[in-house]
Design an enzyme around this catalytic site. Structure first.
Site, PDB file in Angstrom:
ATOM      1  CG  HIS A 198      -2.048  -1.011   1.114  1.00 53.38           C
ATOM      2  ND1 HIS A 198      -3.222  -0.774   0.431  1.00 53.38           N
ATOM      3  CD2 HIS A 198      -2.150  -2.275   1.622  1.00 53.38           C
ATOM      4  CE1 HIS A 198      -4.011  -1.846   0.517  1.00 53.38           C
ATOM      5  NE2 HIS A 198      -3.374  -2.773   1.232  1.00 53.38           N
ATOM      6  CG  ASP A 200      -3.476  -3.979   4.998  1.00 56.31           C
ATOM      7  OD1 ASP A 200      -2.549  -3.161   5.139  1.00 56.31           O
ATOM      8  OD2 ASP A 200      -4.550  -3.702   4.421  1.00 56.31           O
ATOM      9  CD  GLU A 201      -5.786  -5.732   1.154  1.00 57.75           C
ATOM     10  OE1 GLU A 201      -6.888  -6.233   0.878  1.00 57.75           O
ATOM     11  OE2 GLU A 201      -5.569  -4.510   1.112  1.00 57.75           O
ATOM     12  CB  ALA A 202       2.610  -7.098   2.210  1.00 61.63           C
TER      13      ALA A 202
END
Length: 527
Positions: free
Chosen positions: A269, A332-334
């Site tokens: 992100h 998150d969401e790496a």
């Protein structure tokens, strides 16, 4: 989704009503309104109704202890009550006061209070100023909803008799506002803070960076905002907070007894940062700015020393601006970071947070690395998230990691209520009011010890949210339920009684100008 709007009352004749020392033209006198002592959100821990009500009059004074904090809470209360009642309501630390705000209660903890109401007056007692402030929120809700209006209203102003004794279940009761996908001004954030305060929320989590925009100015990396903050989802103009802006948000939140938890999401992100500084990319080439809504495609370069110079500068400057205890590092969401690199990154970054005097907070993927001592993991999975992932969170909790619960299919305020809700998303499912409320944080995650649960947080992601009106209609009526999950004892949790108390909040939202989703699950007042 249907948004509630007030409909002006049509009168056949103009009535002149004398009330509270002023005249109102064109309004029928309301019947005396006595809000039952327990009709409050969040539900108090103990309610003992009885005795005569107290009547607010032109002679009412607000007596406070002679401390800066108590005087500030008294002034806050007076500012709310004066426009609608037309009363002077002087705030004084001497003499009598029919409304008494008193510090010194025992057994009420850092945020608890006791409210005693009878014919002669109302006394709010607390051990700490935060408790006084929370007690004032209960006092507000015990007055007729029209007290919230900014113009003179007819009385009488009655507060039911009895005693409320109240302490929170959890110390962390949060709401997150994503200011990265779409930017919200200082004034808009303050407005949300005031809405949160009414329901005793005590943490404001600001998501300050993402692929679409970097929103906090830092001296050491100025292009993060001048370039990385220039966009938003859909290609809008973006925006950012100067350090002075951020300090003002922190100050205002603190005046409402909310602690700001800033988040810089990493290592993923991060497109706004990568676009701003080519050297943060592994190939040394800056990607273009991004205005879409996909996730998982960006990553800081874990093996470059400059990455950790960058992280150190960011954490150092942000920590210096933030008096609260937490600094959220995302995680998150790496999806574009290998597991090995992710672990390496977190092992290097968490000590930086500690070095600048803050505790690590991160999304629950942090438990895939080794959370630092005292870290808090924020669970945002679903009811049906895989057992292995939940077990990893539970193991971290048993090893000392605190857990804040934000299950996306329960507490994400950007999830659509129904399939035809104009705003929001549905990747976590449709989340109507009952689903958002009707669960217990204490036993939600199998294997997580009860004391490890620090509390709950209701995040609002803003891919589709642009205005304060958008915030309101997605937050209300679900936000008060999230607040109740964090504050009220499990023994008070009951959908059938809650929905009645929730419905009674609607006239207050009308008075405050808060639009809301008129869910068919709630027995809203007619009109």
């Amino acid at each position: 989704m249907r948004q509630h709007h007030r409909t002006p009352r049509l009168l056949g004749t103009l009535l002149l009503v004398a009330a509270a020392g002023f005249s109102l033209v064109g309004a029928a006198p309301p019947a005396p309104t006595l809000v039952p002592l327990g009709r409050v959100v969040p539900a108090p821990a103990s309610v003992d109704p009885g005795g005569s009500p107290y009547r607010l009059t032109a002679d009412t004074r607000i007596r406070v202890d002679d401390s800066r904090e108590a005087r500030a809470v008294g002034a806050y209360l007076a500012d709310i009550l004066r426009p609608s009642t037309g009363y002077r309501l002087p705030v004084t630390s001497h003499g009598d006061g029919a409304i008494r705000l008193r510090l010194g209660g025992e057994g009420l903890g850092a945020e608890g209070y006791r409210l005693d109401s009878g014919r002669s007056g109302v006394t709010v007692t607390a051990g700490r100023p935060a408790g006084l402030f929370h007690g004032v929120q209960t006092l507000r809700q015990l007055l007729p909803a029209r007290v919230e209006r900014k113009s003179p209203q007819p009385g009488p102003w009655l507060i039911a008799g009895g005693t409320v004794t109240d302490t929170p279940r959890y110390g962390y009761r949060g709401a997150m506002l994503d200011v990265s996908r779409h930017f919200f001004t200082v004034a808009q954030v303050k407005r949300y803070v005031d809405e949160l305060a009414l329901y005793k929320v005590n943490k404001l989590h600001l998501h300050l960076s993402d692929d679409q925009g970097w929103r906090i100015a830092l001296d050491s990396w100025p292009r993060l905002t001048t370039y990385g903050g220039s966009t938003a989802v859909g290609g809008g103009a973006g925006g950012f907070y100067t350090k002075a802006d951020y300090r003002e948000i922190v100050r205002y939140a603190a005046s409402r007894y909310l602690e700001v938890v800033p988040e810089i999401d990493m290592p993923g992100h991060t497109n706004a940062a990568l676009a701003s500084y080519a050297e943060l990319n592994c190939d040394g080439v800056a990607p273009p700015l991004y205005t879409g809504t996909e996730v998982g495609f960006s990553s800081l370069c874990v093996n470059k020393p400059v990455t950790y110079d960058f992280v150190d500068d960011v954490v150092r400057e942000l920590a210096a601006l933030t008096p609260g205890g937490y600094l959220h590092i995302g995680g998150d969401e790496a999806h574009s970071t290998s597991h090995a690199d992710y672990v390496t990154f977190m092992d290097k970054v968490q000590p930086v947070v500690a070095r600048y005097g803050k505790k690590v907070m991160g999304w629950h993927q942090l438990t895939g690395a080794t959370p630092a001592k005292g870290a808090v993991a924020q669970y945002w999975g679903l009811d049906d998230t895989g057992a292995e992932e939940k077990a990893r969170v539970a193991e971290a909790a048993r090893n000392g990691t605190g857990i804040v619960l934000s299950p996306a299919d329960r507490l994400y305020l950007d999830m659509k209520y129904t399939a035809d809700t104009p705003l929001g998303q549905d990747w976590a499912g449709l989340v109507e009011v009952r689903r958002s409320y009707d669960w217990d944080p204490g036993d939600y995650l199998p294997g997580v010890p009860g004391p490890a649960v620090r509390g709950v947080e209701a995040p609002l992601w803003t891919e589709t949210i642009v205005t304060s009106a958008d915030i309101d209609v997605m937050a209300f009526p679900r936000l008060p339920g999230a607040a109740e999950l964090g504050w009220s004892p499990a023994s008070t949790h009951d959908w059938d009684t809650y929905k009645v108390r929730l419905a009674a909040q609607a006239p207050r939202w009308d008075a405050l100008g808060i639009g809301y989703h008129r869910s068919p699950q709630v027995p809203w007042p007619a009109g």
